[in-house]
Design an enzyme around this catalytic site. Structure first.
Site, PDB file in Angstrom:
ATOM      1  N   ASP A 158     -33.280  35.437 -13.623  1.00 35.46           N
ATOM      2  CA  ASP A 158     -34.388  35.894 -12.775  1.00 35.46           C
ATOM      3  C   ASP A 158     -34.893  34.803 -11.858  1.00 35.46           C
ATOM      4  O   ASP A 158     -34.317  33.726 -11.752  1.00 35.46           O
ATOM      5  CB  ASP A 158     -35.504  36.559 -13.583  1.00 35.46           C
ATOM      6  CG  ASP A 158     -35.748  35.859 -14.880  1.00 35.46           C
ATOM      7  OD1 ASP A 158     -35.804  34.625 -14.853  1.00 35.46           O
ATOM      8  OD2 ASP A 158     -35.882  36.551 -15.908  1.00 35.46           O
TER       9      ASP A 158
ATOM     10  N   ILE B   6     -41.665  31.660 -24.498  1.00 33.39           N
ATOM     11  CA  ILE B   6     -43.020  31.409 -24.004  1.00 33.39           C
ATOM     12  C   ILE B   6     -43.218  32.215 -22.725  1.00 33.39           C
ATOM     13  O   ILE B   6     -42.603  31.911 -21.698  1.00 33.39           O
ATOM     14  CB  ILE B   6     -43.266  29.905 -23.782  1.00 33.39           C
ATOM     15  CG1 ILE B   6     -43.214  29.193 -25.128  1.00 33.39           C
ATOM     16  CG2 ILE B   6     -44.616  29.674 -23.102  1.00 33.39           C
ATOM     17  CD1 ILE B   6     -43.440  27.720 -25.088  1.00 33.39           C
TER      18      ILE B   6
ATOM     19  N   LYS C 249     -37.690  39.664  -9.499  1.00 33.86           N
ATOM     20  CA  LYS C 249     -38.378  40.368  -8.422  1.00 33.86           C
ATOM     21  C   LYS C 249     -37.804  39.955  -7.082  1.00 33.86           C
ATOM     22  O   LYS C 249     -37.516  38.809  -6.834  1.00 33.86           O
ATOM     23  CB  LYS C 249     -39.846  39.970  -8.442  1.00 33.86           C
ATOM     24  CG  LYS C 249     -40.710  40.996  -9.111  1.00 33.86           C
ATOM     25  CD  LYS C 249     -42.161  40.610  -8.993  1.00 33.86           C
ATOM     26  CE  LYS C 249     -42.824  40.819 -10.326  1.00 33.86           C
ATOM     27  NZ  LYS C 249     -44.057  40.129 -10.522  1.00 33.86           N
TER      28      LYS C 249
ATOM     29  N   MET D 264     -48.915  31.745 -14.784  1.00 33.14           N
ATOM     30  CA  MET D 264     -49.120  32.937 -13.947  1.00 33.14           C
ATOM     31  C   MET D 264     -50.569  33.045 -13.487  1.00 33.14           C
ATOM     32  O   MET D 264     -51.102  34.136 -13.372  1.00 33.14           O
ATOM     33  CB  MET D 264     -48.731  34.215 -14.723  1.00 33.14           C
ATOM     34  CG  MET D 264     -47.273  34.230 -15.118  1.00 33.14           C
ATOM     35  SD  MET D 264     -46.857  35.549 -16.270  1.00 33.14           S
ATOM     36  CE  MET D 264     -47.381  34.856 -17.835  1.00 33.14           C
TER      37      MET D 264
ATOM     38  N   GLY E 118     -36.162  31.142 -16.962  1.00 37.08           N
ATOM     39  CA  GLY E 118     -36.855  29.905 -16.621  1.00 37.08           C
ATOM     40  C   GLY E 118     -37.644  29.419 -17.835  1.00 37.08           C
ATOM     41  O   GLY E 118     -38.090  30.225 -18.660  1.00 37.08           O
ATOM     42  N   GLY E 119     -37.768  28.118 -17.966  1.00 36.25           N
ATOM     43  CA  GLY E 119     -38.586  27.556 -19.047  1.00 36.25           C
ATOM     44  C   GLY E 119     -38.020  27.863 -20.415  1.00 36.25           C
ATOM     45  O   GLY E 119     -36.819  27.728 -20.649  1.00 36.25           O
ATOM     46  N   ASP E 120     -38.873  28.280 -21.323  1.00 41.21           N
ATOM     47  CA  ASP E 120     -38.469  28.637 -22.672  1.00 41.21           C
ATOM     48  C   ASP E 120     -38.521  30.155 -22.811  1.00 41.21           C
ATOM     49  O   ASP E 120     -39.489  30.779 -22.379  1.00 41.21           O
ATOM     50  CB  ASP E 120     -39.434  27.986 -23.677  1.00 41.21           C
ATOM     51  CG  ASP E 120     -39.031  28.280 -25.103  1.00 41.21           C
ATOM     52  OD1 ASP E 120     -38.393  27.420 -25.716  1.00 41.21           O
ATOM     53  OD2 ASP E 120     -39.329  29.392 -25.593  1.00 41.21           O
TER      54      ASP E 120
ATOM     55  N   PRO F  83      11.384  -0.384   8.659  1.00 44.33           N
ATOM     56  CA  PRO F  83      12.563  -1.240   8.828  1.00 44.33           C
ATOM     57  C   PRO F  83      12.883  -2.027   7.563  1.00 44.33           C
ATOM     58  O   PRO F  83      14.044  -2.315   7.283  1.00 44.33           O
ATOM     59  CB  PRO F  83      12.171  -2.187   9.973  1.00 44.33           C
ATOM     60  CG  PRO F  83      10.756  -1.913  10.311  1.00 44.33           C
ATOM     61  CD  PRO F  83      10.292  -0.735   9.562  1.00 44.33           C
ATOM     62  N   GLU F  84      11.819  -2.354   6.804  1.00 46.50           N
ATOM     63  CA  GLU F  84      12.052  -3.100   5.550  1.00 46.50           C
ATOM     64  C   GLU F  84      11.228  -2.483   4.442  1.00 46.50           C
ATOM     65  O   GLU F  84      10.104  -2.032   4.681  1.00 46.50           O
ATOM     66  CB  GLU F  84      11.589  -4.550   5.697  1.00 46.50           C
ATOM     67  CG  GLU F  84      12.532  -5.410   6.506  1.00 46.50           C
ATOM     68  CD  GLU F  84      11.894  -6.744   6.869  1.00 46.50           C
ATOM     69  OE1 GLU F  84      11.111  -7.259   6.036  1.00 46.50           O
ATOM     70  OE2 GLU F  84      12.145  -7.219   7.982  1.00 46.50           O
TER      71      GLU F  84
ATOM     72  N   ILE G 177       0.838  -1.205   0.000  1.00 48.85           N
ATOM     73  CA  ILE G 177       0.000   0.000   0.000  1.00 48.85           C
ATOM     74  C   ILE G 177       0.870   1.251   0.000  1.00 48.85           C
ATOM     75  O   ILE G 177       0.628   2.222  -0.700  1.00 48.85           O
ATOM     76  CB  ILE G 177      -0.945   0.002   1.224  1.00 48.85           C
ATOM     77  CG1 ILE G 177      -1.883  -1.208   1.111  1.00 48.85           C
ATOM     78  CG2 ILE G 177      -1.754   1.272   1.290  1.00 48.85           C
ATOM     79  CD1 ILE G 177      -2.739  -1.432   2.330  1.00 48.85           C
TER      80      ILE G 177
HETATM   81  N1  SAH Z   1     -40.797  31.206 -19.850  1.00 44.94           N
HETATM   82  C1  SAH Z   1     -41.392  30.414 -18.806  1.00 44.94           C
HETATM   83  C2  SAH Z   1     -42.682  30.989 -18.279  1.00 44.94           C
HETATM   84  C3  SAH Z   1     -42.537  32.302 -17.608  1.00 44.94           C
HETATM   85  S1  SAH Z   1     -44.053  32.898 -16.959  1.00 44.94           S
HETATM   86  C4  SAH Z   1     -41.638  28.996 -19.342  1.00 44.94           C
HETATM   87  O1  SAH Z   1     -41.538  28.763 -20.552  1.00 44.94           O
HETATM   88  O2  SAH Z   1     -41.930  28.115 -18.531  1.00 44.94           O
HETATM   89  C5  SAH Z   1     -43.991  32.380 -15.300  1.00 44.94           C
HETATM   90  C6  SAH Z   1     -44.966  31.280 -14.996  1.00 44.94           C
HETATM   91  O3  SAH Z   1     -44.486  30.046 -15.461  1.00 44.94           O
HETATM   92  C7  SAH Z   1     -45.247  31.070 -13.538  1.00 44.94           C
HETATM   93  O4  SAH Z   1     -46.171  31.989 -13.022  1.00 44.94           O
HETATM   94  C8  SAH Z   1     -45.795  29.649 -13.529  1.00 44.94           C
HETATM   95  O5  SAH Z   1     -47.131  29.648 -13.937  1.00 44.94           O
HETATM   96  C9  SAH Z   1     -44.991  29.012 -14.647  1.00 44.94           C
HETATM   97  N2  SAH Z   1     -43.851  28.219 -14.124  1.00 44.94           N
HETATM   98  C10 SAH Z   1     -42.565  28.396 -14.396  1.00 44.94           C
HETATM   99  N3  SAH Z   1     -41.807  27.456 -13.785  1.00 44.94           N
HETATM  100  C11 SAH Z   1     -42.648  26.671 -13.118  1.00 44.94           C
HETATM  101  C12 SAH Z   1     -42.507  25.508 -12.293  1.00 44.94           C
HETATM  102  N4  SAH Z   1     -41.300  24.979 -12.052  1.00 44.94           N
HETATM  103  N5  SAH Z   1     -43.620  24.948 -11.766  1.00 44.94           N
HETATM  104  C13 SAH Z   1     -44.823  25.469 -11.997  1.00 44.94           C
HETATM  105  N6  SAH Z   1     -45.033  26.550 -12.756  1.00 44.94           N
HETATM  106  C14 SAH Z   1     -43.975  27.151 -13.321  1.00 44.94           C
END
Ligand code: SAH
Length: 460
Positions: A249, A307, A271, A384, A302-304, A43-44, A23
């Protein structure tokens, strides 16, 4: 993280190894590779170990361990089969504040050896803090398969030209240059075994880059998905790793943010509880300014981004300002929440179409084409729409949808904190209140919601 992985410079530094068996020899190999001078107290000793000691310019102290062996050394490893000797070495080293490792006894160590993947000067250490070495080794095997030997040669090439590049190019152009080296023709030439040509290409291009030191700013508008970082696209991850600065955000989950390049500057533009969000116009302007300074700017959403994300407005402004940009789609909350809640958005028997609708109240009012929305055979997804959930359900009933139409709310979808409440148009507002559902939450309305019981799979 309980243990901090560090990279030690042991070149020509005296390191004490207590023990002379198999080891100890394994540890000696590692220390020798890093250029340490080996002092072995035993020793060895076996033949291979003796050879390593000689090559390292060190010494075999042909006796049992004595505390004085610790004088003047930088690092200590105890690898004897006698646990009382190991414990004594650990105690003595700790008194002197020397880093000490005792093989197979994490409680006696101040450092542990990670599993190592080596490619030339590049070393990747994987540490489980001594708690799961088999897992660490498994991950090492995966990385071994992933990284070609050429990576090490590229790292050597970079190291040997580093000072030259540093003198020729200022930041952030220099960072751009290295990115180009590691992803472009230089790296490809090394992969093909043409190391000399690769070096020539690097130096030649360095001259060209020096001639045009204009920083090349760019904006990446990237969808970070609904929360689970596993849902990012490969492209999103790559650009997140290249960014100099990130504007993000509230909806970007901590797990996703964790994957942004560590050195990138982080700017929160969402926010804050009692404050308003940064005005959209300020964000647009900031993107322009940061890119003009030559930064790779990551606008992470967040998300797309397209959208309900105001991504369109942001790139409109970039286009006006002549700033290059790219848009990376993300998994939108509707897709993420639906999948993780076990609710297919369309289904032959229940819904032939799906609509994404904003449920955001303007001055307490929700002006939507309710007649159109209140038709069966479709799935409605309200973004939302938490504050307005009562209005939404009431309007849909008033415009002709059955009170018993299945409806669900998904809170913090795809994250470990995901919650789903299921009812119908009549009961959902009450359920939301009773369960204290909080933002972000999404409502899904339509016959498909009734499939959830059978199809739900996500549990954490
Ligand atoms: N561009 C984002 C949407 C932004 S609007 C997308 O494509 O998902 C923000 C809203 O998205 C929130 O008020 C909620 O309704 C929804 N949202 C985003 N992430 C979410 C999550 N993890 N779980 C539930 N709702 C979510």
């Amino acid at each position: 993280m309980r243990y901090l992985p560090l990279a030690f410079d042991l070149l020509d530094r005296p390191c004490l190894l207590v023990g002379g068996g198999g080891i100890a020899t394994r540890k000696a190999r590692l220390l020798h590779k890093a250029g340490a001078r080996l002092l072995v107290a035993a020793p060895e000793v076996g033949e291979e170990l003796l050879e390593l000691v000689r090559e390292s310019g060190g010494r075999w102290l042909s006796e049992r361990y004595e505390p004085r062996h610790l004088d003047g050394v930088d690092l200590v490893v105890a690898a004897t089969s006698d646990s009382s000797v190991n414990a004594a070495v650990s105690a003595d080293a700790r008194v002197r504040h020397l880093p000490v490792n005792v093989v197979d006894s994490p409680e006696l160590c101040t450092f542990t050896f990670p599993a190592i993947v080596e490619r030339g000067p590049l070393a990747i250490g994987i540490s489980s803090g001594g708690g799961a070495p088999v897992l660490a080794r498994r991950i090492r095997a995966q990385l071994e398969a992933l990284l070609s030997p050429a990576v090490g040669v590229v790292a050597e090439l970079a190291a040997s030209t580093r000072e030259q590049v540093k003198a020729a190019l200022p930041e952030p152009v220099r960072r751009d240059f290295w990115r180009w080296v590691f992803s472009g023709p230089v790296a490809r030439k090394v992969e093909a075994g043409q190391v000399q040509q690769a070096r020539a290409e690097l130096l030649h291009s360095l001259g060209e880059w020096q001639g045009s030191p204009e920083p090349r700013g760019e904006v990446y508008l990237v969808g970070g998905g609904p929360g689970d970082s596993d849902l990012l696209t490969f492209r999103a991850l790559r650009l997140m790793q290249e960014a100099d600065v990130v504007l993000y955000d509230r909806l970007v989950s901590p797990a996703v943010l964790e994957l942004v390049r560590r050195d990138a500057e982080r700017i929160y533009v969402g926010k804050q509880k009692q404050f308003h969000a940064v005005p959209q116009e300020d964000i647009n302007q900031r993107l322009v300014d940061l890119a003009r300074q030559g930064n790779k700017v990551l606008r992470l959403k967040g998300g797309d981004p397209f959208i309900f994300g105001r991504g369109g407005e942001e790139i409109d402004r970039l286009a006006d300002a002549g700033i290059p940009f790219q848009v990376v789609p993300g998994i939108t909350a509707a897709s993420g929440c639906a999948s993780y809640a076990g609710i297919p958005l369309t289904h032959r028997d229940h819904a032939q179409s799906v609509r994404f609708i904003t449920g955001h109240l303007k001055d307490g009012i929700l002006a939507l084409p309710w007649g159109e929305l209140a038709t069966p055979g479709q799935t409605l997804v309200f973004y939302m729409g938490l504050t307005g959930i009562e209005t939404i359900c009431r309007e849909l009933i008033d415009h002709g949808l059955s009170k018993k139409t299945p409806a669900a709310l998904v809170e913090k979808g795809t994250t470990p904190d995901q919650r789903v409440v299921v009812g119908d148009l009549e009961t959902l507002p009450g359920l939301a209140e009773r369960e204290k559902i909080e933002a972000p939450a999404l409502s899904i309305i339509g016959g498909v919601v009734s499939l959830r019981d059978k199809l739900s799979w996500f549990r954490r």
